[in-house]
Structures are given as structure tokens and as C-alpha cells.
Design a protein around this motif. Structure first.
Motif, PDB file in Angstrom:
ATOM      1  N   TRP A   1       0.882  -1.281  -0.060  1.00 31.64           N
ATOM      2  CA  TRP A   1      -0.019  -0.110  -0.057  1.00 31.64           C
ATOM      3  C   TRP A   1       0.740   1.284  -0.001  1.00 31.64           C
ATOM      4  O   TRP A   1       0.748   2.108  -0.625  1.00 31.64           O
ATOM      5  N   GLU A   2       1.868   1.274   0.736  1.00 31.90           N
ATOM      6  CA  GLU A   2       2.832   2.349   0.837  1.00 31.90           C
ATOM      7  C   GLU A   2       3.383   2.748  -0.610  1.00 31.90           C
ATOM      8  O   GLU A   2       3.534   3.920  -0.967  1.00 31.90           O
TER       9      GLU A   2
ATOM     10  N   GLN B   1       2.119   1.873  -3.591  1.00 33.80           N
ATOM     11  CA  GLN B   1       1.133   2.251  -4.517  1.00 33.80           C
ATOM     12  C   GLN B   1       0.474   3.765  -4.039  1.00 33.80           C
ATOM     13  O   GLN B   1       0.085   4.267  -4.856  1.00 33.80           O
ATOM     14  N   TRP B   2       0.588   3.951  -2.912  1.00 31.57           N
ATOM     15  CA  TRP B   2       0.134   5.517  -2.512  1.00 31.57           C
ATOM     16  C   TRP B   2       1.048   6.423  -3.059  1.00 31.57           C
ATOM     17  O   TRP B   2       0.964   7.490  -3.598  1.00 31.57           O
ATOM     18  N   LYS B   3       2.434   6.277  -2.959  1.00 33.59           N
ATOM     19  CA  LYS B   3       3.490   6.984  -3.170  1.00 33.59           C
ATOM     20  C   LYS B   3       3.549   7.170  -4.904  1.00 33.59           C
ATOM     21  O   LYS B   3       3.639   8.265  -5.547  1.00 33.59           O
ATOM     22  N   CYS B   4       3.079   6.071  -5.413  1.00 36.06           N
ATOM     23  CA  CYS B   4       2.991   6.267  -7.009  1.00 36.06           C
ATOM     24  C   CYS B   4       1.909   6.909  -7.463  1.00 36.06           C
ATOM     25  O   CYS B   4       1.949   7.771  -8.239  1.00 36.06           O
ATOM     26  N   LEU B   5       0.767   6.780  -6.704  1.00 29.95           N
ATOM     27  CA  LEU B   5      -0.592   7.672  -7.067  1.00 29.95           C
ATOM     28  C   LEU B   5      -0.270   9.128  -6.740  1.00 29.95           C
ATOM     29  O   LEU B   5      -0.916   9.928  -7.802  1.00 29.95           O
ATOM     30  N   LYS B   6       0.530   9.584  -5.809  1.00 30.73           N
ATOM     31  CA  LYS B   6       0.601  10.887  -5.465  1.00 30.73           C
ATOM     32  C   LYS B   6       1.362  11.751  -6.753  1.00 30.73           C
ATOM     33  O   LYS B   6       1.079  12.575  -7.378  1.00 30.73           O
ATOM     34  N   THR B   7       2.255  10.856  -7.326  1.00 28.08           N
ATOM     35  CA  THR B   7       3.287  11.411  -8.239  1.00 28.08           C
ATOM     36  C   THR B   7       2.545  11.312  -9.343  1.00 28.08           C
ATOM     37  O   THR B   7       2.705  12.292 -10.214  1.00 28.08           O
ATOM     38  N   LEU B   8       1.809  10.248  -9.747  1.00 27.43           N
ATOM     39  CA  LEU B   8       0.916  10.410 -10.925  1.00 27.43           C
ATOM     40  C   LEU B   8      -0.070  11.415 -11.187  1.00 27.43           C
ATOM     41  O   LEU B   8      -0.076  12.167 -12.035  1.00 27.43           O
ATOM     42  N   LEU B   9      -0.796  11.962  -9.907  1.00 28.25           N
ATOM     43  CA  LEU B   9      -1.621  12.755 -10.090  1.00 28.25           C
ATOM     44  C   LEU B   9      -0.992  14.325 -10.428  1.00 28.25           C
ATOM     45  O   LEU B   9      -1.332  15.191 -11.064  1.00 28.25           O
ATOM     46  N   PHE B  10       0.334  14.399  -9.679  1.00 28.99           N
ATOM     47  CA  PHE B  10       1.049  15.636 -10.036  1.00 28.99           C
ATOM     48  C   PHE B  10       1.458  15.701 -11.571  1.00 28.99           C
ATOM     49  O   PHE B  10       1.241  16.875 -12.170  1.00 28.99           O
ATOM     50  N   ASN B  11       2.175  14.682 -12.103  1.00 32.16           N
ATOM     51  CA  ASN B  11       2.343  14.504 -13.434  1.00 32.16           C
ATOM     52  C   ASN B  11       1.129  14.694 -14.368  1.00 32.16           C
ATOM     53  O   ASN B  11       1.171  15.289 -15.331  1.00 32.16           O
ATOM     54  N   HIS B  12      -0.158  13.979 -14.016  1.00 34.86           N
ATOM     55  CA  HIS B  12      -1.047  14.134 -14.886  1.00 34.86           C
ATOM     56  C   HIS B  12      -1.650  15.562 -14.983  1.00 34.86           C
ATOM     57  O   HIS B  12      -2.070  16.301 -16.060  1.00 34.86           O
ATOM     58  N   PHE B  13      -1.743  16.171 -13.758  1.00 36.44           N
ATOM     59  CA  PHE B  13      -2.290  17.537 -13.622  1.00 36.44           C
ATOM     60  C   PHE B  13      -1.427  18.884 -13.820  1.00 36.44           C
ATOM     61  O   PHE B  13      -1.764  19.802 -14.109  1.00 36.44           O
ATOM     62  N   CYS B  14      -0.098  18.487 -13.552  1.00 41.61           N
ATOM     63  CA  CYS B  14       0.947  19.749 -13.545  1.00 41.61           C
ATOM     64  C   CYS B  14       1.805  19.508 -14.762  1.00 41.61           C
ATOM     65  O   CYS B  14       2.318  20.476 -15.132  1.00 41.61           O
ATOM     66  N   ILE B  15       1.758  18.529 -15.481  1.00 45.64           N
ATOM     67  CA  ILE B  15       2.789  18.354 -16.618  1.00 45.64           C
ATOM     68  C   ILE B  15       2.045  17.930 -17.782  1.00 45.64           C
ATOM     69  O   ILE B  15       2.147  18.658 -18.669  1.00 45.64           O
TER      70      ILE B  15
END
Length: 297
Positions: A91-92, A94-108
Motif C-alpha cells: 500500500w505504501e 502504491q500510494w506514493k505512486c498515485l501521488k506522483t501520478l496525479l502531479f504528473n497528470h495535472f501539472c505536466i
């Protein structure tokens, strides 16, 4: 002469597919899709379709395609198809991955998506139903986009593994030795831009309708999430694609860090010999399986 012969072959192939298509039954989903497409055109502006529509296609496709792999971790039966069985998802991670993903998706990626409308306007890319390409042309265009992206990915990905720059950019993507589907776009922002450029080259070459951009998004996500899934599922329809690399091929790259640099196909690694460690690893695994079978018998 050779160019003319190639054109004749392509024209003949196109006519053959068109002839076969004339005998196929009508697609029952075509009329509802046509109605939905025309409704979209009547109720939304081109800017809204190109920007927010593209964002929705990307986000829905990404997380829906990640969902099966996410569910597999809770199904004991599916664990026999997991490639690195000694490294389960946590879970640790996957949660780390999700946070980076959301940043990349919406900020990049979102700022890049905002340029889609201006791209379609500059190149006069149509949106209307009447000029939408047939399914076989769309399929051929997506395959062409995949070939271009794969070539770009191989050489730039290999460059990102150079010892002088690896730790600054690409190391982020390799934080997970055993990949999982959601990790497909987990990367340093610069890597998102560098490797992501290959996605757009095919669009510039082939795009003759807005639908291709969305179709190519879905195809590319389907491929990259599959090879990062960590599971080698039997009867995977993507294995029907000629020279398709698949999950085992790319999983070895994450496990070994060296070789297997291509994203979709195996030919670049075969041509330049960067798959030799993978080939040796496969041979050792087969020998081990044969020894195990002999002992059991």
C-alpha cells in the motif's frame, strides 16, 4: 520504381481490407457511437472537446486499465501469473505512486493537453463524423504511431540510462524493481516530457481526424500498463501483435536495469543486441524448469 511498387502494395492491401469489410455485419455499436459523437459536437466547443475531452479519455482509460492489475493482488489464483512473485505490491508503494501520478497528470500533462485544440486548428484536423476514418485505417494509423514511438523510446530511454544522467532523471521510474500497472507513468517530470515526445510524433505524421488522437491514447496506455503490470496473463490479446514485447520483456528491464529498452516491440533490442541478458535469462529459466520436471518424474 521501388516506391511505386510499395504504394501499389499498400493500395492493394487497402482495397482487400475494404472488400472484406463490405462482407462483415454492421457493427451494432456504430449507431449509438455516432449519436454520442454528434451529440458531443452539437453541445461542446472544439476547445472543450480537445482539452477536457482528451483529459477525460486519458484519466478514465489510465485508471480503468490499471484496475485489473490492482484487483489481481487480492486474488490468490492470479499470483501464479505474477512474474516477480517474491516482491508483492504494498500500500505504501502504491500510494506514493498515485501521488506522483496525479502531479504528473495535472501539472505536466494537462498543460500539454491544453495545446491539443491549437494543434488541431493549425493542421486543420477535422472533428466531424463524416470524415472519421474507418476502423481498419484507424488501426493501421495506431500501429504506425506505435512504431514511431517505439523507435523514439528505445534510443531516448537508452540515453536516459547513461551513467552520467541516470541518477538525475530515469532513476525515479526505477524505484520499483517489481513494476505494477499504475507505475507506467510514474516518472520524473523531465522524463515525462522527453519520452512523451515520441507519442506526439506519430500524431503529427498520421493524424487526419480527432478520433485518432483518442484512439492512440487508449492504445498506448493499454500497452504501457500491460508491460508494467507485473503479470504475464495467458491469452492476452496484445500477444497477437507482431513482435510485441509484453510484460516479461519489460519486467526484466526493471529487475535487471540493463537492456530491453524498447517500449512496445522487440526488434530494436534484437538489432542492437541489448536483449542478450534477457535471452540468457530466459534460457536459464527454461533449463531450470526442465531440471525440475525431470526431478519430479
Amino acid at each position: 520504381m521501388a516506391v511505386n511498387e510499395s504504394v501499389d502494395i499498400l493500395n492493394s492491401a487497402y482495397l482487400a481490407v475494404e472488400y472484406i469489410d463490405s462482407f462483415l455485419p454492421d457493427n451494432p455499436l456504430q449507431q449509438p457511437f455516432k449519436n454520442a459523437w454528434n451529440y458531443m459536437l452539437d453541445n461542446y466547443t472544439k476547445f472543450q472537446i480537445a482539452t477536457w475531452g482528451s483529459l477525460m479519455v486519458h484519466e478514465l482509460s489510465y485508471f480503468l486499465l490499471c484496475l485489473p492489475g490492482f484487483i489481481f493482488q487480492f486474488i490468490p489464483y492470479m499470483q501464479k501469473y505474477k512474474i516477480q512473485q517474491d516482491k508483492p505490491e504494498t500500500w505504501e508503494k502504491q500510494w506514493k505512486c498515485l501521488k506522483t501520478l496525479l502531479f504528473n497528470h495535472f501539472c505536466i500533462q494537462l498543460p500539454l493537453i491544453c495545446g491539443t485544440y491549437y494543434f488541431t486548428e493549425y493542421f486543420s484536423i477535422p472533428y466531424d463524423w463524416e470524415r472519421m476514418p474507418r476502423w481498419y485505417m484507424l488501426l493501421a494509423q495506431c500501429f504506425g504511431c506505435a512504431m514511431i514511438e517505439d523507435a523514439w523510446h528505445y534510443f531516448l530511454h537508452r540515453l536516459l540510462h547513461h551513467k552520467r544522467i541516470y541518477k538525475y532523471i530515469h532513476k525515479v521510474h526505477h524505484e520499483f524493481i517489481s513494476p505494477f500497472g499504475m507505475q507506467a507513468e510514474y516518472a520524473h517530470p523531465l522524463e515525462t516530457l522527453i519520452l512523451g515526445t515520441g507519442f506526439f510524433i506519430g500524431i503529427i505524421v498520421f493524424c487526419n481526424h480527432m478520433i485518432l488522437l483518442w484512439a492512440w491514447v487508449i492504445c498506448r496506455l493499454m500497452e504501457t500498463i500491460d508491460v508494467h503490470s507485473g503479470y504475464d496473463i495467458p491469452l492476452n490479446p496484445l500477444h497477437l501483435v507482431p513482435f510485441y514485447a509484453g510484460a516479461r520483456f519489460h519486467d526484466f528491464h526493471h529487475m535487471n536495469f540493463i537492456g530491453n529498452y524498447a517500449s512496445t516491440f522487440t526488434w530494436w533490442d534484437r538489432i542492437f543486441g541489448t536483449d542478450y541478458q534477457y535471452v540468457s535469462y530466459q534460457a536459464k529459466e527454461k533449463n531450470q524448469e526442465m531440471l525440475t520436471e525431470k526431478k519430479s518424474n
